[in-house]
Design a protein around this motif. Structure first.
Motif, short mmCIF file in Angstrom:
data_model
loop_
_atom_site.label_atom_id
_atom_site.label_comp_id
_atom_site.label_asym_id
_atom_site.label_seq_id
_atom_site.Cartn_x
_atom_site.Cartn_y
_atom_site.Cartn_z
N HIS A 185 -42.55 -2.61 89.14
CA HIS A 185 -42.33 -4.10 88.89
C HIS A 185 -42.61 -4.08 87.55
O HIS A 185 -41.91 -5.04 86.84
CB HIS A 185 -43.45 -4.89 89.76
N ARG A 186 -43.60 -3.71 86.89
CA ARG A 186 -43.97 -3.84 85.64
C ARG A 186 -42.86 -3.21 84.55
O ARG A 186 -42.78 -3.87 83.66
CB ARG A 186 -45.46 -3.19 85.20
N GLN A 189 -39.73 -7.22 79.94
CA GLN A 189 -39.12 -8.25 79.11
C GLN A 189 -40.11 -9.53 79.31
O GLN A 189 -40.05 -10.37 78.44
CB GLN A 189 -37.90 -8.38 78.83
N ASP A 190 -40.35 -9.79 80.77
CA ASP A 190 -40.80 -11.17 81.00
C ASP A 190 -42.26 -11.36 81.16
O ASP A 190 -42.92 -12.49 81.38
CB ASP A 190 -40.27 -11.35 82.16
N ILE A 191 -43.11 -10.09 81.18
CA ILE A 191 -44.58 -10.36 81.52
C ILE A 191 -45.05 -9.56 80.36
O ILE A 191 -44.87 -8.75 79.75
CB ILE A 191 -44.89 -9.60 82.67
N ARG A 233 -39.55 -3.13 85.47
CA ARG A 233 -38.61 -3.88 85.68
C ARG A 233 -38.52 -5.12 84.83
O ARG A 233 -37.67 -5.48 84.47
CB ARG A 233 -38.47 -4.26 87.31
N HIS A 234 -39.74 -5.65 84.84
CA HIS A 234 -39.85 -6.90 84.19
C HIS A 234 -40.62 -6.84 82.68
O HIS A 234 -41.43 -7.86 82.48
CB HIS A 234 -40.85 -8.08 85.25
N HIS A 294 -43.68 -7.42 97.44
CA HIS A 294 -42.38 -6.51 97.49
C HIS A 294 -42.27 -5.52 98.56
O HIS A 294 -41.25 -5.70 99.26
CB HIS A 294 -42.24 -5.94 96.21
#
Length: 311
Positions: free
Chosen positions: A196-197, A202-204, A199-200, A243
């Motif tokens: 999850h980290r 750019q956002d977190i 994949r994201h 998830h």
């Protein structure tokens, strides 16, 4: 004067736990993460009875299905008994009878509670007279949650979760637990978090190496303020658990609609813990969630850690 008779058995009880706060550090080269967590021991217990025996064995009973549990040397309670025997030089074994109430693979530390209670029960049965520090050192080698199952109450865990410091907690907190009909693998949930980290990314915000427990959590516990604690509940593993098991999101929404101050996935899941403002609301919430065909249990915290009982 005759020597005192050896006990015919020993009985110890240890609690399950809720992680009211859990922050997971970045993935390290050894494949592990440092944690910062606030544990609360709750009134859902594992009972271990230890009997003299020539070798090591374990059987299970209780209201939950234990058919999936190993009963060989890989079982954490057996590991605890063997470790104590090696440490003390005890040359025989033990027959363990464990009455389980904490969900299996439910994120509440049931196996860790078994191990903690086993250490106490075998120490009493064998007369090995280990100090508290020696028992805690063994507990830390058995698993990250085992030392907390020994100490109970409310505590902050760092490192792998096994470096404990007591946290001041006032009053009683009321929880309603939604127990899933399935378990979740802790390693699988951590792998899902790492994915999850990635994949994201750019956002977190990137995970820090050594996370800390938020001050708001400590203040809420110290004040005994359920509403304040509800605002501070946090679990980095929750997104990963949702998830892997999307239905947990529906349960979280349902509990909050029915009067919970907040809900949180406990540890790596899938148990969902709902915080209520008081005992009456917790009872109403238990009734409402039961009517929705969920398996729910009402508990309170904090409670004591593992202790010997006298039947």
């Amino acid at each position: 004067m005759t020597a005192p008779l050896a006990p015919t058995f020993a009985h110890a009880r240890a609690p399950g736990k809720i992680n009211v706060f859990l922050k997971v550090g970045e993935l390290m080269e050894d494949g592990y993460h440092d944690l910062a967590t606030a544990f609360q021991a709750v009134s859902l217990y594992e009972d271990v009875r230890a009997y003299p025996a020539p070798d090591f064995s374990v059987t299970f009973s209780g209201p939950i299905d234990t058919s999936s549990l190993s009963v060989d040397g890989s079982n954490l309670a057996i590991k605890a008994a063997r470790m104590l025997a090696r440490k003390s030089g005890y040359r025989r074994g033990v027959r363990l009878e464990i009455e389980k109430h904490v969900p299996i693979a439910g994120g509440m530390g049931g196996g860790s509670a078994d191990a903690a209670a086993t250490l106490l029960a075998c120490d009493a049965l064998w007369g090995t007279e280990m100090s508290r520090d020696e028992l805690l050192a063994m507990a830390g080698k058995l698993g990250a949650d085992v030392p907390f199952a020994l100490t109970g109450g409310t505590a902050i865990g760092t490192g792998k979760g096994d470096r404990l410091s007591p946290a001041l907690a006032k009053g009683t907190f009321h929880w309603v637990l939604a127990i899933a009909e399935f378990g979740m693998s802790t390693p699988d949930v951590y792998r899902a978090l790492d994915a999850h980290r990635e994949r994201h990314a750019q956002d977190i915000f990137p995970a820090v190496a050594q996370p800390t427990v938020d001050a708001e959590v400590l203040q809420a516990l110290r004040a005994g303020d359920a509403r304040q604690l509800a605002e501070a509940l946090h679990n980095d593993l929750q997104a990963a658990a949702l998830h892997l098991a999307p239905g947990l999101g529906t349960i979280l929404e349902l509990g909050e609609q029915m009067g919970a101050l907040a809900g949180i996935v406990s540890g790596s899941g899938p148990t969902v813990a709902f915080l209520a403002p008081d005992a009456d609301t917790a009872l109403d919430l238990q009734v409402s969630l039961s009517a929705s065909r969920l398996h729910v249990i009402r508990v309170t915290g904090p409670v004591h850690g593992a202790r010997l009982l006298h039947d």
